[in-house]
Design a protein around this motif. Structure first.
Motif, mmCIF file in Angstrom:
data_model
loop_
_atom_site.group_PDB
_atom_site.id
_atom_site.type_symbol
_atom_site.label_atom_id
_atom_site.label_comp_id
_atom_site.label_asym_id
_atom_site.label_seq_id
_atom_site.Cartn_x
_atom_site.Cartn_y
_atom_site.Cartn_z
ATOM 1 N N MET A 105 0.735 -1.189 -0.140
ATOM 2 C CA MET A 105 -0.019 -0.087 -0.027
ATOM 3 C C MET A 105 0.805 1.318 0.144
ATOM 4 N N LEU A 106 1.958 1.134 0.654
ATOM 5 C CA LEU A 106 2.997 2.546 0.796
ATOM 6 C C LEU A 106 3.520 2.615 -0.329
ATOM 7 N N ALA A 107 3.842 1.338 -0.978
ATOM 8 C CA ALA A 107 4.478 1.510 -2.625
ATOM 9 C C ALA A 107 3.615 2.218 -3.448
ATOM 10 N N MET A 121 4.128 5.735 -5.752
ATOM 11 C CA MET A 121 3.823 5.531 -7.024
ATOM 12 C C MET A 121 2.952 6.740 -7.654
ATOM 13 N N THR A 122 1.801 6.666 -6.883
ATOM 14 C CA THR A 122 0.630 7.438 -7.019
ATOM 15 C C THR A 122 1.097 9.019 -7.239
ATOM 16 N N THR A 123 1.795 9.510 -5.965
ATOM 17 C CA THR A 123 2.217 10.661 -5.651
ATOM 18 C C THR A 123 3.169 11.102 -6.949
ATOM 19 N N ALA A 158 -6.910 12.643 -2.711
ATOM 20 C CA ALA A 158 -8.078 11.955 -3.315
ATOM 21 C C ALA A 158 -7.226 10.651 -4.070
ATOM 22 N N ALA A 159 -6.178 10.937 -5.062
ATOM 23 C CA ALA A 159 -5.517 10.146 -5.694
ATOM 24 C C ALA A 159 -4.769 8.863 -4.702
ATOM 25 N N SER A 160 -4.257 9.324 -3.783
ATOM 26 C CA SER A 160 -3.606 8.560 -2.795
ATOM 27 C C SER A 160 -4.577 7.826 -2.037
ATOM 28 N N ILE A 161 -5.791 8.220 -1.615
ATOM 29 C CA ILE A 161 -6.571 7.369 -0.883
ATOM 30 C C ILE A 161 -7.314 6.343 -1.786
ATOM 31 N N SER A 162 -7.414 6.850 -2.995
ATOM 32 C CA SER A 162 -7.883 5.557 -4.042
ATOM 33 C C SER A 162 -6.998 4.613 -4.210
ATOM 34 N N ILE A 176 -6.761 2.250 -1.183
ATOM 35 C CA ILE A 176 -8.055 1.252 -1.316
ATOM 36 C C ILE A 176 -7.711 0.300 -2.298
ATOM 37 N N ILE A 177 -7.430 0.622 -3.476
ATOM 38 C CA ILE A 177 -7.373 -0.377 -4.738
ATOM 39 C C ILE A 177 -6.432 -1.318 -4.408
ATOM 40 N N THR A 178 -5.077 -0.940 -3.937
ATOM 41 C CA THR A 178 -3.983 -1.719 -3.603
ATOM 42 C C THR A 178 -4.302 -2.813 -2.336
#
Ligand SMILES: Nc1nc2c(ncn2[C@@H]2O[C@H](COP(=O)(O)OP(=O)(O)OP(=O)(O)O)[C@@H](O)[C@H]2O)c(=O)[nH]1
Length: 270
Positions: A28-30, A34-36, A57-61, A64-66
């Protein structure tokens, strides 16, 4: 006591080194990192202005997805119940001998120790050490030494009761707590253990060898306030006395008086 099931090296490495939840947390951290990075790169390339809520919003999504994907894959490839059981086993038992590890031994023993001070239950503590173990490793190899430890664990479990607490505190240092057992009964157990161990024949490649053990015994005095650690220390002192008087011996620590008991075994090693 059950033996550890065979697992693939990847499986064991994940469970042993990270633990299941930590493994998912790392994923999840990875994903967040990566998203950031991608968000930042995309915004910079498009020449748009930086907006914190979009990043959040991008990080939280991503989190959750990971999490959902990781749980799905872990559940698909590994049996979660088996993993949890194995994690418990790894946290409780010594991998080589199947005896309790130091923490689990102390936790299980403290219960009997506290019960003893309230109910005056009898119990004995045995400190046990394999004689000349370094010599076994040097002469026959580390794998042979491991075999001796495994056999020691197997025989100890075989001759003990389900309520006995058998621990491997380190290398070739073992401590057993025998509930409802006085010193004389503990001595009988120790003699049986010594005899059974001395009869073992360990084979390693083309060699065969035998080994012996030394044992120190103690028990808490009546209405005692002696700590469990002190009792283990006393058993250890008795063990050193057994070692000093030639090894392959039992020594008993009672009321600050150590008496050596020479125990004959059927197959002593010369
Ligand atoms: N094969 C194997 N050896 C181990 C393990 N843990 C500790 N040892 C070895 O155990 C040996 C202990 O040696 P010492 O403490 O000198 O004791 P010893 O040779 O048994 O001598 P005495 O106890 O005085 O009879 C060391 O050589 C350690 O490397 C293990 O898990 N496997």
């Amino acid at each position: 006591m059950e033996t550890l099931p065979r697992k693939t090296s990847v499986h064991r490495a994940i469970v042993q080194k990270l633990g299941l939840m930590r493994f998912i947390l790392v994923l999840m951290l990875a994903a967040v990192i990566m998203t950031t990075i991608f968000d930042y790169a995309a915004i910079t390339l498009l020449g748009q202005s930086y907006r914190v809520p979009d990043f959040l919003a991008a990080s939280i999504s991503a989190l959750i997805i990971t999490y959902v994907i990781a749980r799905f894959f872990v559940g698909k490839f590994f049996d979660i119940d088996e993993l949890e059981k194995e994690m418990h086993r790894l946290a409780t038992y010594d991998d080589l001998t199947g005896l309790l590890n130091r923490n689990a031994f102390m936790q299980a023993s403290i219960y009997y120790h506290e019960l003893q001070s309230v109910e005056e239950q009898n119990y004995s503590v045995l400190a046990i050490d394999i004689d000349f173990f370094k010599r076994i490793n040097d002469q026959y190899g580390h794998a042979a030494g491991d075999k001796a430890l495994i056999e020691f664990g197997r025989v100890s479990k075989e001759i003990s009761r389900a309520s006995d607490i058998l621990g491997r505190l380190g290398g070739e240092e073992f401590v057993f707590l025998l509930p409802e057992t006085n010193v004389s009964q503990a001595k009988s157990f120790a003699e049986r253990l010594m005899n059974n161990i001395s009869e073992l024949k360990i084979t390693e490649e083309d060699s065969e060898f035998q080994f012996t053990i030394s044992i120190g015994i103690t028990a808490p005095p009546h209405k005692n306030s002696t700590s469990l650690e002190t009792l283990i220390k006393k058993a250890d002192e008795a063990l050193y006395s057994a070692k000093n008087s030639g090894r392959n011996k039992i020594s008993i620590y009672t009321n600050n008086l150590e008496q050596n008991i020479n125990t004959s075994v059927s197959n002593p090693i010369t």
